[in-house]
Design a protein around this motif. Structure first.
Motif, mmCIF file in Angstrom:
data_model
loop_
_atom_site.group_PDB
_atom_site.id
_atom_site.type_symbol
_atom_site.label_atom_id
_atom_site.label_comp_id
_atom_site.label_asym_id
_atom_site.label_seq_id
_atom_site.Cartn_x
_atom_site.Cartn_y
_atom_site.Cartn_z
ATOM 1 N N SER A 2 -36.281 22.851 -32.545
ATOM 2 C CA SER A 2 -36.568 23.641 -31.347
ATOM 3 C C SER A 2 -35.417 23.520 -30.359
ATOM 4 O O SER A 2 -34.680 22.535 -30.345
ATOM 5 C CB SER A 2 -37.874 23.152 -30.699
ATOM 6 N N ARG A 3 -35.259 24.532 -29.538
ATOM 7 C CA ARG A 3 -34.198 24.519 -28.544
ATOM 8 C C ARG A 3 -34.552 23.516 -27.444
ATOM 9 O O ARG A 3 -35.723 23.236 -27.202
ATOM 10 C CB ARG A 3 -34.035 25.917 -27.955
ATOM 11 N N PRO A 4 -33.537 22.958 -26.772
ATOM 12 C CA PRO A 4 -33.830 21.973 -25.725
ATOM 13 C C PRO A 4 -34.582 22.590 -24.564
ATOM 14 O O PRO A 4 -34.431 23.780 -24.259
ATOM 15 C CB PRO A 4 -32.438 21.487 -25.308
ATOM 16 N N LEU A 5 -35.405 21.780 -23.935
ATOM 17 C CA LEU A 5 -36.108 22.216 -22.740
ATOM 18 C C LEU A 5 -35.136 22.343 -21.573
ATOM 19 O O LEU A 5 -34.013 21.835 -21.624
ATOM 20 C CB LEU A 5 -37.213 21.218 -22.391
ATOM 21 N N THR A 6 -35.566 23.017 -20.536
ATOM 22 C CA THR A 6 -34.768 23.143 -19.315
ATOM 23 C C THR A 6 -35.474 22.403 -18.178
ATOM 24 O O THR A 6 -36.682 22.167 -18.230
ATOM 25 C CB THR A 6 -34.579 24.619 -18.934
ATOM 26 N N PHE A 7 -34.700 22.062 -17.162
ATOM 27 C CA PHE A 7 -35.301 21.391 -16.013
ATOM 28 C C PHE A 7 -34.537 21.758 -14.750
ATOM 29 O O PHE A 7 -33.369 22.158 -14.785
ATOM 30 C CB PHE A 7 -35.295 19.860 -16.201
ATOM 31 N N GLY A 8 -35.206 21.610 -13.639
ATOM 32 C CA GLY A 8 -34.579 21.763 -12.326
ATOM 33 C C GLY A 8 -35.248 20.800 -11.375
ATOM 34 O O GLY A 8 -36.407 20.416 -11.568
ATOM 35 N N ILE A 9 -34.534 20.375 -10.340
ATOM 36 C CA ILE A 9 -35.101 19.425 -9.400
ATOM 37 C C ILE A 9 -35.070 19.977 -7.979
ATOM 38 O O ILE A 9 -34.263 20.850 -7.650
ATOM 39 C CB ILE A 9 -34.365 18.066 -9.431
ATOM 40 N N GLU A 10 -35.962 19.464 -7.155
ATOM 41 C CA GLU A 10 -35.977 19.714 -5.716
ATOM 42 C C GLU A 10 -36.094 18.356 -5.033
ATOM 43 O O GLU A 10 -36.986 17.571 -5.359
ATOM 44 C CB GLU A 10 -37.162 20.596 -5.319
ATOM 45 N N ILE A 11 -35.181 18.065 -4.111
ATOM 46 C CA ILE A 11 -35.190 16.789 -3.404
ATOM 47 C C ILE A 11 -35.181 17.042 -1.910
ATOM 48 O O ILE A 11 -34.421 17.880 -1.415
ATOM 49 C CB ILE A 11 -33.989 15.906 -3.789
ATOM 50 N N GLU A 12 -36.024 16.302 -1.187
ATOM 51 C CA GLU A 12 -36.134 16.456 0.260
ATOM 52 C C GLU A 12 -35.651 15.185 0.963
ATOM 53 O O GLU A 12 -35.901 14.074 0.501
ATOM 54 C CB GLU A 12 -37.594 16.736 0.635
ATOM 55 N N PHE A 13 -34.984 15.364 2.095
ATOM 56 C CA PHE A 13 -34.521 14.235 2.893
ATOM 57 C C PHE A 13 -34.173 14.736 4.286
ATOM 58 O O PHE A 13 -34.148 15.940 4.551
ATOM 59 C CB PHE A 13 -33.307 13.559 2.242
ATOM 60 N N ALA A 14 -33.896 13.795 5.191
ATOM 61 C CA ALA A 14 -33.471 14.134 6.549
ATOM 62 C C ALA A 14 -32.001 13.796 6.708
ATOM 63 O O ALA A 14 -31.525 12.773 6.219
ATOM 64 C CB ALA A 14 -34.307 13.372 7.578
ATOM 65 N N LEU A 15 -31.264 14.664 7.399
ATOM 66 C CA LEU A 15 -29.820 14.511 7.592
ATOM 67 C C LEU A 15 -29.518 14.512 9.084
ATOM 68 O O LEU A 15 -30.029 15.351 9.827
ATOM 69 C CB LEU A 15 -29.088 15.645 6.882
ATOM 70 N N ALA A 16 -28.684 13.562 9.528
ATOM 71 C CA ALA A 16 -28.352 13.440 10.946
ATOM 72 C C ALA A 16 -27.111 14.240 11.285
ATOM 73 O O ALA A 16 -26.186 14.358 10.476
ATOM 74 C CB ALA A 16 -28.126 11.972 11.311
ATOM 75 N N ALA A 17 -27.085 14.821 12.490
ATOM 76 C CA ALA A 17 -25.935 15.603 12.931
ATOM 77 C C ALA A 17 -25.764 15.456 14.433
ATOM 78 O O ALA A 17 -26.732 15.220 15.162
ATOM 79 C CB ALA A 17 -26.119 17.072 12.572
ATOM 80 N N ILE A 18 -24.530 15.598 14.891
ATOM 81 C CA ILE A 18 -24.219 15.587 16.315
ATOM 82 C C ILE A 18 -23.424 16.853 16.622
ATOM 83 O O ILE A 18 -22.375 17.082 16.024
ATOM 84 C CB ILE A 18 -23.386 14.355 16.715
ATOM 85 N N PRO A 19 -23.898 17.693 17.531
ATOM 86 C CA PRO A 19 -23.113 18.878 17.894
ATOM 87 C C PRO A 19 -21.754 18.480 18.462
ATOM 88 O O PRO A 19 -21.609 17.422 19.084
ATOM 89 C CB PRO A 19 -23.978 19.559 18.962
ATOM 90 N N LYS A 20 -20.773 19.306 18.224
ATOM 91 C CA LYS A 20 -19.430 19.001 18.691
ATOM 92 C C LYS A 20 -19.415 18.848 20.216
ATOM 93 O O LYS A 20 -19.987 19.632 20.945
ATOM 94 C CB LYS A 20 -18.448 20.091 18.274
ATOM 95 N N GLY A 21 -18.706 17.804 20.672
ATOM 96 C CA GLY A 21 -18.609 17.547 22.095
ATOM 97 C C GLY A 21 -19.681 16.618 22.622
ATOM 98 O O GLY A 21 -19.595 16.152 23.758
ATOM 99 N N LYS A 22 -20.701 16.340 21.815
ATOM 100 C CA LYS A 22 -21.760 15.433 22.221
ATOM 101 C C LYS A 22 -21.399 14.009 21.802
ATOM 102 O O LYS A 22 -20.850 13.782 20.723
ATOM 103 C CB LYS A 22 -23.091 15.824 21.568
#
Length: 367
Positions: A2-22
């Protein structure tokens, strides 16, 4: 073969950012986060229109593209199975330490299951960890793995086998996950959902559940055994049932969504191997050997009198199950990591609802 199965992933997380000049609102974290925070060409007014969020999505997508992986930020027609995709998720819980945090969801392409695909996933995870300041909240962030049969639907016999397997070994599979990933609204246990198939009168025995699935004769009967809440299962067959008709535009994948989010390559890769291995086993196993394995789960019921071990904790654990289906790599990984003692108990007020005993001694990892 049989042909190989397929897969896909979804990963959730929080990412920190600082607006320029702050200025960095957390100077005590300067050494840890400076250099892992994007300086965005935006001001506070842009945030009212979601432009700062879009800028975060675009920056993450550009980072992944620069590493050689096709990737797009959010767009109304997201769903290109050939690319990584980046979007934001407002339901993700974020820290309250003064930084600007954005809930991020990363979706992989549909990969054929092979070592090269697993390496690609691990490389993207390492890239994200090394580029950004990331926080993962276990309660609100998940790792979802979609397993598919290319662009074709699974056969009825295969889906029936998979349902019987997941019902029989629900406790073993659940022992890989902490209590806060157990039986929540979008993470309903296969055992809990099956109560609807019995009219909500009582939980089925292991043998009853297995036989009900194996005696089903078509997709409609399989769907009814978990109706009306199949879309809230920890293992979601919604797209499989939606794809029963010819020409249906659907993913036609089985979605495993119980695992907590992680950017650790070994953690994610071994979970992918585990769920793809389960789907592959139920596709190719001889019926006699399959019945013999299912019989292992009937020898000891999951709910025991106080003080007596259940099969998933002693006698036939997830490590034993993975060895039995040929998944030796994940078996070694989880043996070394340890498993959770999540003992299932049934609510007296609502007997069809499976809950988890998290009293001391039953919510910790042990080896």
């Amino acid at each position: 073969m049989s042909r190989p199965l397929t897969f896909g992933i979804e990963i959730e997380f929080a990412l920190a950012a600082i607006p320029k000049g702050k200025e960095n609102p957390c100077p005590e974290l300067e050494d840890e986060i400076r250099g892992r925070i994007t300086n965005f060409e935006l001001n506070e007014w842009d945030d009212r229109f979601g432009l700062m969020r879009r800028s975060v999505e675009s920056h993450v997508a550009a980072t992944i593209r620069a590493a050689g992986f096709p990737c797009d930020p959010y767009s109304p027609d997201m769903g290109d199975a050939t690319k990584w995709e980046v979007t934001t998720d407002p339901t993700i819980k974020v820290p309250t330490n003064g930084l600007r945090w954005f809930g991020i969801e990363i979706r992989s392409p549909a990969y054929y299951f092979c070592s090269e695909s697993l390496y690609a996933v691990a490389e993207v995870l390492d890239l994200l960890k090394s580029t950004y300041c990331i926080h993962i909240d276990g309660n609100s962030c998940g790792l979802h793995v979609h397993v598919g049969n290319e662009n074709r639907n699974f056969t009825f016999q295969h889906v029936r086998n998979l349902h019987a397997f997941l019902f029989a070994f629900d406790s073993q599979i659940s022992s890989l996950h902490p209590p806060y990933r157990q039986n929540r609204y979008w993470l309903k246990s296969p055992r809990a959902l099956f109560h609807w198939g019995l009219g909500g009168q009582r939980p089925p025995t292991t043998k009853e559940g297995i036989l009900r699935y194996l005696q089903a004769t078509d997709f409609r009967q399989l769907k009814q055994l978990g109706a009306p809440h199949i879309g809230t299962s920890a293992v979601n067959f919604f797209h499989v049932f939606e794809g029963m008709g010819e020409g249906r535009d659907t993913k036609r994948t089985v979605e495993f969504r119980q695992h907590e989010a992680s950017l650790k390559g070994a953690t994610v890769i071994n979970w992918i191997k585990t769920v793809v291995g389960i789907v592959e086993y139920t596709r190719t196993i001889h019926p006699d050997a399959f019945i013999e394995l299912l019989a292992m789960s009937v020898e000891s019921e999951d709910v025991k009198d106080e003080g007596k071990p259940i099969l998933a904790e002693e006698g036939f654990t997830i490590v034993d199950l993975l060895r039995a289906i040929g998944q030796l790599g994940p078996a070694r990984f989880y043996k070394d990591r340890g498993i959770f003692r999540n003992r299932p108990v049934y609510s007296v007020d609502q007997p069809y609802e499976l809950k988890w005993d998290t009293t001391p001694g039953y919510d910790c990892i042990y080896r």
